[in-house]
Design a protein around this motif. Sequence first.
Motif, PDB file in Angstrom:
ATOM      1  N   LEU A 125       0.805  -1.222   0.000  1.00  0.00           N
ATOM      2  CA  LEU A 125       0.000   0.000   0.000  1.00  0.00           C
ATOM      3  C   LEU A 125       0.839   1.274   0.000  1.00  0.00           C
ATOM      4  N   ILE A 126       2.157   1.148   0.019  1.00  0.00           N
ATOM      5  CA  ILE A 126       3.012   2.328   0.120  1.00  0.00           C
ATOM      6  C   ILE A 126       2.762   3.305  -1.027  1.00  0.00           C
ATOM      7  N   ILE A 127       2.738   2.806  -2.256  1.00  0.00           N
ATOM      8  CA  ILE A 127       2.584   3.697  -3.417  1.00  0.00           C
ATOM      9  C   ILE A 127       1.202   4.345  -3.447  1.00  0.00           C
ATOM     10  N   PRO A 128       0.102   3.575  -3.352  1.00  0.00           N
ATOM     11  CA  PRO A 128      -1.212   4.257  -3.336  1.00  0.00           C
ATOM     12  C   PRO A 128      -1.382   5.189  -2.135  1.00  0.00           C
ATOM     13  N   PHE A 130       1.019   6.926  -0.759  1.00  0.00           N
ATOM     14  CA  PHE A 130       1.807   8.121  -1.058  1.00  0.00           C
ATOM     15  C   PHE A 130       1.046   9.041  -2.012  1.00  0.00           C
ATOM     16  N   ILE A 131       0.428   8.462  -3.038  1.00  0.00           N
ATOM     17  CA  ILE A 131      -0.348   9.275  -3.996  1.00  0.00           C
ATOM     18  C   ILE A 131      -1.516   9.954  -3.288  1.00  0.00           C
ATOM     19  N   LEU A 132      -2.205   9.204  -2.437  1.00  0.00           N
ATOM     20  CA  LEU A 132      -3.329   9.779  -1.696  1.00  0.00           C
ATOM     21  C   LEU A 132      -2.855  10.874  -0.746  1.00  0.00           C
ATOM     22  N   ALA A 133      -1.752  10.633  -0.044  1.00  0.00           N
ATOM     23  CA  ALA A 133      -1.226  11.639   0.872  1.00  0.00           C
ATOM     24  C   ALA A 133      -0.821  12.907   0.123  1.00  0.00           C
ATOM     25  N   LYS A 134      -0.265  12.750  -1.062  1.00  0.00           N
ATOM     26  CA  LYS A 134       0.116  13.919  -1.860  1.00  0.00           C
ATOM     27  C   LYS A 134      -1.104  14.712  -2.280  1.00  0.00           C
ATOM     28  N   GLN A 135      -2.162  14.018  -2.683  1.00  0.00           N
ATOM     29  CA  GLN A 135      -3.383  14.704  -3.090  1.00  0.00           C
ATOM     30  C   GLN A 135      -4.058  15.419  -1.918  1.00  0.00           C
ATOM     31  N   LEU A 136      -3.903  14.874  -0.713  1.00  0.00           N
ATOM     32  CA  LEU A 136      -4.511  15.475   0.478  1.00  0.00           C
ATOM     33  C   LEU A 136      -3.611  16.502   1.149  1.00  0.00           C
ATOM     34  N   GLY A 137      -2.423  16.704   0.614  1.00  0.00           N
ATOM     35  CA  GLY A 137      -1.504  17.671   1.195  1.00  0.00           C
ATOM     36  C   GLY A 137      -0.903  17.222   2.514  1.00  0.00           C
ATOM     37  N   LEU A 138      -0.715  15.902   2.681  1.00  0.00           N
ATOM     38  CA  LEU A 138      -0.210  15.362   3.944  1.00  0.00           C
ATOM     39  C   LEU A 138       1.257  14.945   3.878  1.00  0.00           C
ATOM     40  N   PHE A 214       8.774   2.543  10.465  1.00  0.00           N
ATOM     41  CA  PHE A 214       9.895   3.171   9.752  1.00  0.00           C
ATOM     42  C   PHE A 214       9.594   3.440   8.283  1.00  0.00           C
ATOM     43  N   ALA A 215       9.009   2.473   7.588  1.00  0.00           N
ATOM     44  CA  ALA A 215       8.891   2.561   6.127  1.00  0.00           C
ATOM     45  C   ALA A 215       8.049   3.759   5.687  1.00  0.00           C
ATOM     46  N   TRP A 216       6.856   3.932   6.286  1.00  0.00           N
ATOM     47  CA  TRP A 216       5.989   5.022   5.871  1.00  0.00           C
ATOM     48  C   TRP A 216       6.582   6.372   6.273  1.00  0.00           C
TER      49      TRP A 216
END
Length: 280
Positions: A125-128, A130-138, A214-216
Amino acid sequence: MSALHRTRTAGTVLRHVLLIVGALIMLTPFVYMVSTSFKSQAYVLTIPPQFVPNPATLDNYVQVLTTQNFAAYFMNSVVVALTSTVISVLISSMMAYAFARFRFPGRELLFRLVLVGLMVPAMMLIIPQFILAKQLGLIDSLQGLIVFYVAASVSLNTFLLRGFFASIPGELDDAMQVDGANAWTRYWRLVMPLSTPALATTTIFTFLATWDEFAWALTIINDPAKRTLPLAIQLFQGQNATQWGLVFAASVVAVLPVIVVFLIFQKYFVQGLTTGAVKG
């Protein structure tokens, strides 16, 4: 002494021996970590390994606590772990109460969808995420850690809490309902106080998972001021040589809050875990 008694005595002795051996195997790495944290770099890789540091030094702890903003990273982890734990346990307990007490169309289907979260490896789930976090400004924020830590822990917590809530007699809910208590009152003033073992279990699991993740954190945190403790420990590992004394000293500091949390809730841990896993 009868043969049956001798057999039982031998079995008891064997169990104790196996438990002692298992305990030693589990404790040896921790003891070596603590020992190495008091050694200077020149004595870290000595052969055979020294479990009693000679000479012992506190320099590693002094460097850890006074360099590279370690205290700030420690506080970042405290904020993230405590906030994630509180929010996750609160949301999971409300979801678990709804699944355990209310009857509505699609209840079992929705519960099984929640359990799907237990079956998906986190690294997938790391890639999806990351994309979601970028879209939400997180990206590059502690809020980005908290939101996804909560989302990652809700499934397991709901599963454990639902089983425990279902074991509480429904007649207690009915009695409060007759007295005029609404669903929120029954949840907050009846179910939550009676569910201390299950809440302790979910608290330990959630705090441990968020404290040392650690990873996230490595994926979305770029600002040095937003680093958490696992990222801080990584800073003591150079490209050519690892400062093992500093790494282990930092690791000892990092593990202390986990031990404290476990000691606070451990008397409820086994009861909450077994009930939540079997009931419901």
